[in-house]
Design an enzyme around this catalytic site. Structure first.
Site, short mmCIF file in Angstrom:
data_model
loop_
_atom_site.label_atom_id
_atom_site.label_comp_id
_atom_site.label_asym_id
_atom_site.label_seq_id
_atom_site.Cartn_x
_atom_site.Cartn_y
_atom_site.Cartn_z
N ARG A 156 8.04 7.61 6.83
CA ARG A 156 7.70 8.93 7.37
C ARG A 156 6.41 8.91 8.20
O ARG A 156 6.34 9.47 9.28
CB ARG A 156 7.51 9.93 6.22
CG ARG A 156 8.79 10.56 5.75
CD ARG A 156 8.49 11.47 4.58
NE ARG A 156 8.31 10.64 3.39
CZ ARG A 156 8.99 10.79 2.27
NH1 ARG A 156 9.87 11.74 2.16
NH2 ARG A 156 8.78 9.99 1.25
N ARG A 237 -2.73 -0.09 2.24
CA ARG A 237 -3.41 -0.56 1.03
C ARG A 237 -4.16 -1.84 1.37
O ARG A 237 -3.64 -2.70 2.11
CB ARG A 237 -2.41 -0.86 -0.10
CG ARG A 237 -1.78 0.34 -0.76
CD ARG A 237 -2.81 1.18 -1.54
NE ARG A 237 -2.18 2.32 -2.19
CZ ARG A 237 -2.06 3.55 -1.65
NH1 ARG A 237 -2.55 3.79 -0.45
NH2 ARG A 237 -1.48 4.52 -2.32
N GLU A 266 -11.79 -0.59 -4.08
CA GLU A 266 -12.30 0.71 -3.61
C GLU A 266 -13.05 1.40 -4.74
O GLU A 266 -12.53 1.43 -5.86
CB GLU A 266 -11.14 1.58 -3.13
CG GLU A 266 -10.48 1.00 -1.89
CD GLU A 266 -9.30 1.83 -1.38
OE1 GLU A 266 -9.04 2.92 -1.94
OE2 GLU A 266 -8.66 1.40 -0.42
N HIS A 285 -11.00 5.53 2.61
CA HIS A 285 -9.64 5.90 2.18
C HIS A 285 -9.43 7.43 2.26
O HIS A 285 -9.25 8.09 1.24
CB HIS A 285 -9.38 5.39 0.75
CG HIS A 285 -7.90 5.33 0.43
ND1 HIS A 285 -7.36 4.43 -0.45
CD2 HIS A 285 -6.85 6.06 0.87
CE1 HIS A 285 -6.06 4.61 -0.54
NE2 HIS A 285 -5.73 5.60 0.26
C1 DGY Z 1 -1.43 7.84 -0.64
O1 DGY Z 1 -1.00 8.98 -0.80
O2 DGY Z 1 -0.85 6.86 -1.06
C2 DGY Z 1 -2.71 7.73 0.11
O3 DGY Z 1 -3.19 6.47 0.16
C3 DGY Z 1 -3.71 8.69 -0.52
O4 DGY Z 1 -4.70 9.06 0.34
#
Ligand code: DGY
Length: 319
Positions: A156, A237, A266, A285
Site C-alpha cells: 500500500r 525497518r 532504535e 522513525h
Molecule cells: C509501522 O507502522 O510499522 C511504522 O513503522 C510505524 O511508524
C-alpha cells in the site's frame, strides 16, 4: 472485568472510552519504554496487550501471559511479535494498516527530497555560521524530477509513493515478492529483479516488512550494484539494510547518500558511525507520525481489542 495492559502512555481521549468497559492499565512514562521484564510483570494477568514496535513480544512473554486473548500492535509492521507462537497459543494478533499509508508516503517523499537536496545538512551549515559566501557549485544535490526511482516492496505504501513520484515525472521501477499487475497498470510502474533495479535506480526506497527473507536484504553486494550517484532511502525497518556495509559504501563513495528513518537499534545510539557522515539524513522513525494518523492508529487498536474481548472478529487480524 477483562484487563487491558498498554505498554506506552497514550492520550486519555483514546483510553477513556475503554475504561468504562475494561480494567485498563498503562505504562506511566512518555519518555521511557518498558523493559522485557516489566512487560512480563505488569501485564501478567492481562487479557489484552497493546504493544508498540519496540516491544519484543517473544515466546517467553506470550507463554507467561496466561489470560492473554489478543495482542494489538501500534503500527502496520509486526516483526516485534512472534506471531507463530501467538497462533499456537490461540492468541489473536492485530495491527494498524491502511490509516497510515498516505502519511508514511508523505514522509518517504520528504526524506527522498531532503536526501537528494541535502536539506538537513545545509540547514546545519547556516546554523553553524558556515554560510559565508555563495558559489555556483556550493550545496548542490541531485535532481528528483525525472530521475529513476526503485521501490522495493510494492504494498500500500509503495503504491502511494509511486503516485507521488508520478507528479515528479519519475520513472518508477519496483521489486516485490510477487508482481503487482494492478499497480503496473494504474501507476505505470515497471517490475524488475532486485539486482537490475539496484543497477538502474537513482533513488532506491525500501518499503518491505522485516521478515526472515528481508533481513539484511541490502548488504555489501547489493550496495556495490548501485550507481555511485544514487541514494538509498529506508523507511521500513533498520534490519533490512546491513548498517556496517552501508557505512562503508557511503564512506568509500560507492553510493552518494542515504536517508534513514529507521535503524537496527532504535533510538539510534548517539555514537553510531552513520551519524558522523554528512551524506546521511536521519529521522527518528516518524513515518506515520502525524497527529491525525497516530490517533487513527490508536482507534484501530482500541476497536480491535474491544472486539476480541467481546468475542467478535477484529478488523485487522494478522493471526
Ligand atoms: C509501522 O507502522 O510499522 C511504522 O513503522 C510505524 O511508524
Amino acid at each position: 472485568m477483562d484487563k487491558i495492559y498498554i505498554t506506552r502512555k497514550l492520550p486519555e481521549e483514546i483510553v477513556e472510552p475503554l475504561r468504562e468497559k475494561f480494567d485498563v492499565q498503562m505504562w506511566h512514562s512518555e519518555s521511557t519504554a518498558m523493559t522485557y521484564e516489566e512487560i512480563k510483570a505488569n501485564a501478567k494477568d492481562a487479557h489484552a496487550l497493546w504493544t508498540a514496535l519496540s516491544d519484543n513480544i517473544d515466546r517467553g512473554i506470550i507463554e507467561s501471559l496466561q489470560n492473554l486473548k489478543v495482542i494489538s500492535n501500534f503500527g502496520v509492521g509486526y516483526n516485534n511479535i512472534d506471531v507463530e507462537s501467538a497462533k499456537e497459543h490461540g492468541i489473536i494478533v492485530t495491527n494498524t494498516p491502511g490509516v497510515l499509508t498516505e502519511t508514511t508516503a508523505d514522509l518517504t517523499f520528504a526524506l527522498l527530497l531532503a536526501t537528494a537536496r541535502r536539506i538537513t545538512e545545509v540547514e546545519q551549515e547556516i546554523r553553524a555560521g558556515n554560510w559565508i559566501s555563495r558559489s555556483p557549485m556550493q550545496y548542490t544535490g541531485m535532481d528528483v524530477f525525472g530521475a529513476t526511482l526503485g521501490i522495493i516492496g510494492m504494498g500500500r505504501i509503495g503504491e502511494a509513493v509511486a503516485r507521488r513520484a508520478k507528479g515528479f515525472d519519475m520513472n518508477v521501477l519496483y521489486h516485490n515478492r510477487s508482481r503487482k499487475l494492478d499497480a503496473e497498470e494504474t501507476h505505470g510502474v515497471r517490475y524488475m529483479e532486485l539486482d537490475e533495479l539496484l543497477q538502474q535506480s537513482d533513488f532506491v526506497i525500501l518499503l518491505t516488512p522485516l521478515t526472515l527473507e528481508t533481513k539484511g536484504l541490502i548488504g555489501e553486494r547489493e550496495l556495490n550494484l548501485m550507481k555511485e550517484t544514487a541514494a538509498i532511502i529506508n523507511v521500513a525497518r533498520g534490519g533490512i539494510v546491513d548498517e556496517q556495509a552501508l557505512y562503508e559504501a557511503l564512506v568509500s563513495k560507492k553510493i552518494w547518500a542515504a536517508g534513514l528513518d529507521v535503524f537496527e537499534q532504535e533510538p539510534i545510539p548517539i555514537n553510531h558511525p552513520l551519524l558522523t557522515l554528512p551524506n546521511v539524513t536521519v529521522l527518528p522513525h516518524i513515518g506515520s507520525a502525524s497527529i491525525r494518523t497516530r490517533l487513527a492508529m490508536m482507534e484501530l487498536n482500541a476497536k480491535d481489542i474491544e472486539a476480541v474481548l467481546k468475542n467478535k472478529e477484529p478488523q485487522n487480524r494478522i493471526v
